[in-house]
Design an enzyme around this catalytic site. Structure first.
Site, PDB file in Angstrom:
ATOM      1  N   SER A 135       0.847  -1.195   0.000  1.00 46.53           N
ATOM      2  CA  SER A 135       0.000   0.000   0.000  1.00 46.53           C
ATOM      3  C   SER A 135       0.883   1.245   0.000  1.00 46.53           C
ATOM      4  O   SER A 135       2.033   1.211   0.461  1.00 46.53           O
ATOM      5  CB  SER A 135      -0.877   0.007   1.254  1.00 46.53           C
ATOM      6  OG  SER A 135      -1.501   1.260   1.449  1.00 46.53           O
ATOM      7  N   TYR A 148      -1.542  -0.053  10.721  1.00 44.85           N
ATOM      8  CA  TYR A 148      -1.586  -0.468   9.308  1.00 44.85           C
ATOM      9  C   TYR A 148      -0.346  -0.014   8.551  1.00 44.85           C
ATOM     10  O   TYR A 148       0.269  -0.803   7.815  1.00 44.85           O
ATOM     11  CB  TYR A 148      -2.852   0.088   8.647  1.00 44.85           C
ATOM     12  CG  TYR A 148      -3.059  -0.389   7.227  1.00 44.85           C
ATOM     13  CD1 TYR A 148      -3.552  -1.667   6.969  1.00 44.85           C
ATOM     14  CD2 TYR A 148      -2.769   0.436   6.141  1.00 44.85           C
ATOM     15  CE1 TYR A 148      -3.757  -2.110   5.679  1.00 44.85           C
ATOM     16  CE2 TYR A 148      -2.971   0.002   4.842  1.00 44.85           C
ATOM     17  CZ  TYR A 148      -3.466  -1.270   4.612  1.00 44.85           C
ATOM     18  OH  TYR A 148      -3.660  -1.710   3.323  1.00 44.85           O
ATOM     19  N   LYS A 152       2.559  -2.451   6.459  1.00 48.77           N
ATOM     20  CA  LYS A 152       2.895  -2.367   5.033  1.00 48.77           C
ATOM     21  C   LYS A 152       4.359  -1.963   4.828  1.00 48.77           C
ATOM     22  O   LYS A 152       4.994  -2.393   3.853  1.00 48.77           O
ATOM     23  CB  LYS A 152       1.949  -1.389   4.323  1.00 48.77           C
ATOM     24  CG  LYS A 152       0.505  -1.881   4.270  1.00 48.77           C
ATOM     25  CD  LYS A 152       0.392  -3.251   3.604  1.00 48.77           C
ATOM     26  CE  LYS A 152      -1.045  -3.696   3.429  1.00 48.77           C
ATOM     27  NZ  LYS A 152      -1.173  -4.991   2.724  1.00 48.77           N
TER      28      LYS A 152
END
Length: 243
Positions: A135, A148, A152
């Site tokens: 991402s 998050y 990533k």
């Protein structure tokens, strides 16, 4: 005969969104495709839509069951680690339970599945390709993404280490790093102009990614056309990371 005829592919997180569209595309391109998801109903509807696909229902957060499920279908020549879990919220209220679960699915499961698939290819002395779905959040801090974003970022570095170690053995490893993708859930989650506006303003192309944009990038990285591309994180972000 399609581009991927004679090759066996595994896509995780294949029940919906990017994974589902990718499975259908790879079947169309001649691959023998295994679709993995923890949601049986999604796999059943995928099978109905695309009868050629083989399905695997397993929760990737379970290390042992995942390993056993993947070992049953090797060899796999094309692996796409697409499954991910996302939960957003302020840094100050981030919980250890969400931290552990998100890292388990977004990073640890990628290592697990990839170890089984690539370890088998090395033993067979066969070439293969791995694409991890990362991402833009792996390279740019985003508000309320305190867990998050690090998952990533870790996935990006895992991708590079895998490429470094597996490249000499004939296995390429790359990742794609999309911006917001307009999956069914993405369209709902980003339908509020107050939320979408500031993000769109940071994307030079002025739009979010469609599912096909990401699928096409993954297909390129899986294909022989990208044979000298190894260890890279390919943004599919309309220029977000360039700004």
């Amino acid at each position: 005969m399609g581009k991927f005829a004679g090759r066996r592919a595994l896509v995780t997180g294949a029940g919906a969104g990017i994974g589902r569209a990718l499975v259908i595309k790879l079947v169309e391109m001649g691959a023998e495709v295994f679709a993995l998801s923890k949601t049986a109903a999604n796999l059943e509807s995928l099978k109905a839509e695309c009868p050629g696909v083989k399905t695997i229902c397993v929760d990737l957060s379970d290390w042992t069951k995942t390993r056993e499920a993947v070992q049953k279908i090797i060899p796999i020549h094309l692996l796409v680690n697409n499954a991910a879990f996302a939960s957003v919220g302020p840094f100050l209220t981030a919980s250890p339970e969400v931290f552990d679960h998100m890292f388990s699915v977004n990073v640890k499961a990628v290592m697990n599945v990839s170890q089984v698939v690539t370890g088998d290819l090395v033993a067979r002395k066969q070439r293969g390709t791995v694409v991890n779905v990362s991402s833009q959040a792996g390279q740019r801090a985003l508000v309320d993404h305190a867990i998050y974003c690090p998952t990533k970022g870790a996935l990006d570095m895992l991708t590079k280490v895998m490429a470094l170690e597996l490249g000499p053995k004939g296995i390429r490893v790359n990742a794609v790093a999309p911006t917001v993708v307009l999956t069914a859930l993405g369209r709902i989650g980003w339908s509020d102009p107050a939320k979408a506006g500031p993000m769109l303003a940071r994307i030079p192309q002025g739009r979010f990614a469609e599912v096909e944009d990401v699928v096409n990038a993954i297909v390129y990285l899986l294909s022989d056309e990208s044979d000298m591309v190894n260890g890279h994180i390919l943004p599919v972000d309309g220029g977000f990371l360039a700004a």
